[in-house]
Scaffold this active site. Sequence first.
Site, PDB file in Angstrom:
ATOM      1  N   GLY A  40       0.787  -1.231   0.000  1.00  0.00           N
ATOM      2  CA  GLY A  40       0.000   0.000   0.000  1.00  0.00           C
ATOM      3  C   GLY A  40       0.814   1.275   0.000  1.00  0.00           C
ATOM      4  N   THR A  63       1.917   3.194  -2.640  1.00  0.00           N
ATOM      5  CA  THR A  63       1.391   4.204  -3.567  1.00  0.00           C
ATOM      6  C   THR A  63       0.028   4.710  -3.113  1.00  0.00           C
ATOM      7  OG1 THR A  63       2.566   3.108  -5.376  1.00  0.00           O
ATOM      8  CG2 THR A  63       0.834   4.671  -5.969  1.00  0.00           C
ATOM      9  N   SER A  66      22.453 -13.832   7.853  1.00  0.00           N
ATOM     10  CA  SER A  66      21.626 -14.196   9.008  1.00  0.00           C
ATOM     11  C   SER A  66      21.463 -15.703   9.196  1.00  0.00           C
ATOM     12  CB  SER A  66      20.243 -13.534   8.881  1.00  0.00           C
ATOM     13  OG  SER A  66      19.561 -14.032   7.745  1.00  0.00           O
ATOM     14  N   LYS A  70      10.375 -12.395   9.320  1.00  0.00           N
ATOM     15  CA  LYS A  70      10.873 -13.717   9.704  1.00  0.00           C
ATOM     16  C   LYS A  70      10.012 -14.320  10.813  1.00  0.00           C
ATOM     17  CE  LYS A  70      15.635 -12.623   8.391  1.00  0.00           C
ATOM     18  NZ  LYS A  70      17.030 -12.433   8.838  1.00  0.00           N
TER      19      LYS A  70
END
Length: 781
Positions: free
Chosen positions: A353, A355, A671, A714
Amino acid sequence: MLELPFVPVSEASIFPGSVFSVHVSRQEFTPSVDEAIAGGGRIILGFEYEQNRKGELDVDSVGVMAHITHCVRTAAGERHLRVHVLNRVEVVEVISSDPSVWVTAEPRDDPTEFELTEDDERLIAEFKENLSLFASYESSAEEHVAIAGEVYHPGVLADLAASAMSLSEEEAMAILRQLDPRERLNQVHVLLQNFLDKEALRDRIAKRVDKALEREEYEQLLREQLQQIRSELGEANDWENDISDLKESLRKLKMPKAVRDEAEKQIRRLQQLHPDTSEAALARTYLDWIIDLPWSKRTRDKLDLADARAVLDEDHFGLEKTKERILDFLSVRKLNKSLRGPVLLLVGPPGVGKTSLGKSIARALGRKFVRASLGGLRDEAELRGHRKTYVGAMPGRIIQGLKNAKSKNPVMMLDEIDKVGSDFRGDPASVLLEILDPEQNSAFQDHYLNLPFDLSEVMFIATANVTDTIPPALLDRMEVIELSGYAMEEKLEIAKRYLVPRAMQENGLKEYKIELSQEAIGEMISGYTRESGVRELGRVVSKLFRKIARLVAEEQEAPRSVSRANVAKLLGPAVYVEDEKISGNVIGVATGLAWTADGGETLVVEAAVTPGKGNLALTGQLGEVMRESAHAALTYILANAAELGVEADFLRNSNVHVHVPHGAIPKDGPSAGVTIATALLSLLTDRPVSSNVAMTGEITLRGRVMEIGGLKEKALAAKRAGIPVVVIPHANKREIEKFPKFLTDAVTFVAVRDLQEVFQVALLERTQRKRGKRKTRTVRI
């Protein structure tokens, strides 16, 4: 020495001989007025300071004695006085303040007889002449001029003239304090001369303006006559009418002087060109651009914070951080009208969302909205425009957007700013440095216009999926606001509030009032979409309603209520399978967490040992950073083998193989370090890895666990897979406070500082295995 009632006044121009009104509204001074009237009408008027530290009344030493000629008492207890000022006095002290204020004062009258020198007579004559000139500008001073004709006392003449002039408080007090009549006349004469000099300068300027206007009107009259003559001769044409329209439009516009001068110059040049030449067409187009731009037009900001919040909540669910930033801007704007527009960068995966949020911000502010797509832009002329000498030249996208908005303070969205490139035609990012810098964009110069345009009132909002590709200098000019992906609960709410009603409307099913159960929407989210945002979900919902619309159009039986079972019938088999946690606690297999552009995913890391000569094999299309993490994990285990319970020489006759499934998908990033280390140690110590634990974190050779990014995505991936415990770096612990409650309720976060803490959480007790010659261990996900 006089003892009289005292009343303070705010008007400093209280000169002897003058008559003026005094409004007494303070109750502590109305008794002074009443006692003065009872005692014959004489009263001392002066100036009051703040009360001193003892709370006593403190008055200025300068004042006047006046006679009250008229008094009106109001119902509120106020007094309206008409007084005639008699002479100056010096206020010595306040002798009473309750119930009325009385002071002692020493009269400071001008001498009644005054011997005039020749210089005095010349000054008085010149003064009267200037006073007469003053009356020509101030009609209220005519009465003073008539009286001044019979006055030859310097002090009286100075007071008379001063009472007719509009003096500042400092100027009036200086004259009131001056007790020497000759010096007082000199002071007023200087003020009078200054006034006349300023008015003479205004007259000269006005005459020049009138002369220029007369010349312009004369030329306009000649042009109109010439036009009428040509019309009578049948020679009138649209070209002259167009030029007249341009002049009229230019005359009505407010614009900077430099812009107006350039436009008038171009119009004069246009008049000399034949309308059929290419130069005339170029000049006409250039003038049209100048006239159409909003040089002074702007919209008024809506500063109602409650209304702005309602608009933002109506259009978007969640995104609290972004909404708070917009409300912060509105709050500051409400207090500081001259605040420059901020430069925001909304960073997040596709479909969250970004734009549409820009449109909502414009609606909340009451501003126009303009969007400029920068994806794939490589030519800086697209932003700054082309020179007029080029064929087909036109302004850049910034100026074009302002023209379309018809306002100089719109909300301008720079979409996909992370996808701006560069080649031999220039670097658009360098142009954006000027456009987005509040210290420079007040005089932005488009190559086509070659005129400065003020962009400081524009509110720029840029969007990007990642910040890695944005140049650091450009990123430094923007305030980064991260929009993370939506969780299942948030997608459900967005679908119910926005996607389902919109899809029903678009597919002509609004009157049928078809209901979608929460389980059906959940099935579409988990089985038919795999994204952080809701764009694909919107397409799936629309597809479902199209299937229902077809049944309705073919007059077949269409479901009025869609359950989870109906979804597969209408949309076909599920496209995606949900991530599932590893079944059982397996040795050498650990669950990691990864961030992708579509959100978070679980990442399985497998480790195996085969006979060999101490090599480390890494498969699964791993990137350079991830391969380095694997080497760092193995080195840490070797360096701490005794402490970790690992055979020190296990690599002498063995090879280690680390594999990350889904080999067709490239993987990279630091990670996965803790996950690889955990899988390796599990393999080498025969300790299973708990299937209820997922982990993420970068590691060092000393075993420290370092901060990572994308933690919310994650964590959402772990929640989807049903993994209840997530091991995270201690440096990321502060982010948990910002997570929604449904996420923190479903997932337990364990913050660790080093690998030893990770192993304590993730590894279970050693299994009872026969310790013999190490064989190849095969692991299946």
